[in-house]
Every structure is written in C-alpha cells, then in structure tokens.
Write an enzyme that holds these catalytic residues in place. Structure first.
Site, mmCIF file in Angstrom:
data_model
loop_
_atom_site.group_PDB
_atom_site.id
_atom_site.type_symbol
_atom_site.label_atom_id
_atom_site.label_comp_id
_atom_site.label_asym_id
_atom_site.label_seq_id
_atom_site.Cartn_x
_atom_site.Cartn_y
_atom_site.Cartn_z
ATOM 1 C CG HIS A 38 -27.841 23.120 -9.345
ATOM 2 N ND1 HIS A 38 -27.321 24.067 -9.448
ATOM 3 C CD2 HIS A 38 -28.953 23.091 -10.149
ATOM 4 C CE1 HIS A 38 -27.601 25.063 -10.119
ATOM 5 N NE2 HIS A 38 -28.854 24.474 -10.599
ATOM 6 C CG HIS A 64 -33.953 25.440 -10.393
ATOM 7 N ND1 HIS A 64 -33.570 24.964 -9.226
ATOM 8 C CD2 HIS A 64 -33.080 25.383 -11.157
ATOM 9 C CE1 HIS A 64 -32.098 24.680 -9.363
ATOM 10 N NE2 HIS A 64 -31.954 24.969 -10.835
ATOM 11 C CG ASP A 65 -32.446 22.652 -12.920
ATOM 12 O OD1 ASP A 65 -32.911 23.332 -13.803
ATOM 13 O OD2 ASP A 65 -31.282 22.594 -12.432
ATOM 14 C CD GLU A 68 -33.846 23.412 -17.836
ATOM 15 O OE1 GLU A 68 -32.691 23.414 -18.114
ATOM 16 O OE2 GLU A 68 -34.578 24.369 -17.410
ATOM 17 C CG ASP A 69 -32.184 19.169 -16.285
ATOM 18 O OD1 ASP A 69 -32.323 19.518 -17.359
ATOM 19 O OD2 ASP A 69 -31.616 19.843 -15.254
ATOM 20 C CG ASP A 125 -29.934 27.965 -11.974
ATOM 21 O OD1 ASP A 125 -29.349 27.034 -11.413
ATOM 22 O OD2 ASP A 125 -30.389 28.187 -13.022
#
Length: 182
Positions: A38, A64-65, A68-69, A125
C-alpha cells in the site's frame, strides 16, 4: 530530507523503514496482500502518475501509515527523515483513539486545510484504496459498505480539489463508475 542524503537514498530509506514497521501486517483483501504494498503503491502513484518528484512527499507517502498503524512515533519520523516529512505525516495521520466515524468526519473537515504536500499524499492514498476496493472487496465488507466508502472518499476528495488534476481526474472516473456525482 536529512542533510547529506541523496534523493534516491532518502526514498529508499523511507521504503525500508516502512517495510520494517509494517512487516507483520496485511491488507484486508482476500489475498491478504502484504501491507507494505500500500505505501509503496501510494508513492508510485505520486511519482509515476502524478509526476511528483519532491522527495519529502514521496517519503511521506511511504511513511503515511506508520504512526497510525504501527508503534512509530512522530519524533522517530522527525529524527530519521526531518521536520517537513514529519509534518506531512502528521497531517495525514488519523487519531486511532477516536471512534472510526469521528475519524472519517475529521478527514472530511480537515482536508481543505492540509498543506499542498499532504493533499497530494491524501489524494494518492484515496486513489490507491479505491482501486484496491474495485480489485478485491475486503473480507467482511458488503457491497453497501464499499459504496459508502466511495461516497465518503468523494467528500474527502472534494476538500482536496485544486491539488493535482491528474489524480483528481482519475478519482472522478472511479466515482462516476460508482454513480457518485462529482
């Protein structure tokens, strides 16, 4: 980007960092695609389809994630990739302590106020995610939930308009195919 690092090295460093952080994660598709596909795909959309060559944007796309993840912190991003990359990642990161619907509403509300670079990452995204939904419905998702995701994404994209014509046209085509007016 940090001083002394070449553009290529900077992008590869971000790809490696993201790969390590996301190594045990998978996408929600039936194939359980490795999650790293991704962020790499988001960076690829920016570089190959939108013509973005700004290293900070490409690094932020790859990262970017991560906050967050994964267990990554904004401080860690800043120390490894500098304050500008950290700011972009901050702008596109959802606060996972909030309920899902609140996060979705905040994305719609905050989209128009993001920096140009963060808007590029958000557009790519969304484009990646929508293409992925068309390719393979996530396990446990109904067609109604997929359609609702497209409708929500169109609201986010509306707040990002005027950022990149190429990405916006591709997103608009996906929305039209789903019967969502743009």
């Amino acid at each position: 980007m940090l001083p002394g690092m070449s553009d290529v090295a900077g992008v590869l460093e971000a790809a490696d960092f993201a790969a390590v952080k996301h190594k045990a994660q998978q996408r929600k598709d039936v194939e359980k695609t490795p999650y790293i596909n991704h962020p790499i795909g988001v960076a690829r959309i920016l570089s190959h389809e939108a013509g973005v060559s700004d290293v900070t944007v490409l690094q932020a796309a790859l990262l970017h994630d991560t906050v967050e993840d994964t267990n990554t912190t904004f401080l860690e991003i800043e120390e490894k990739f500098g304050p500008e990359v950290k700011r972009i990642v901050e702008e596109v990161t959802d606060d996972k302590t909030l309920p899902r619907m609140t996060r979705k509403e905040l994305q719609i509300k905050h989209a128009p106020h993001c920096s140009h670079k963060a808007k590029l990452v958000k557009l790519a995204d969304k484009l990646y995610n929508l293409r992925d939904l068309n390719r393979s419905t996530p396990q446990g998702w109904s067609e109604t939930r997929v359609q609702e995701y497209f409708q929500w994404a169109s609201q986010v994209v509306n707040g990002l308009r005027g950022t990149n014509v190429v990405l916006e046209r591709q997103l608009d085509q996906l929305f039209k195919e789903r019967g969502i007016s743009v």
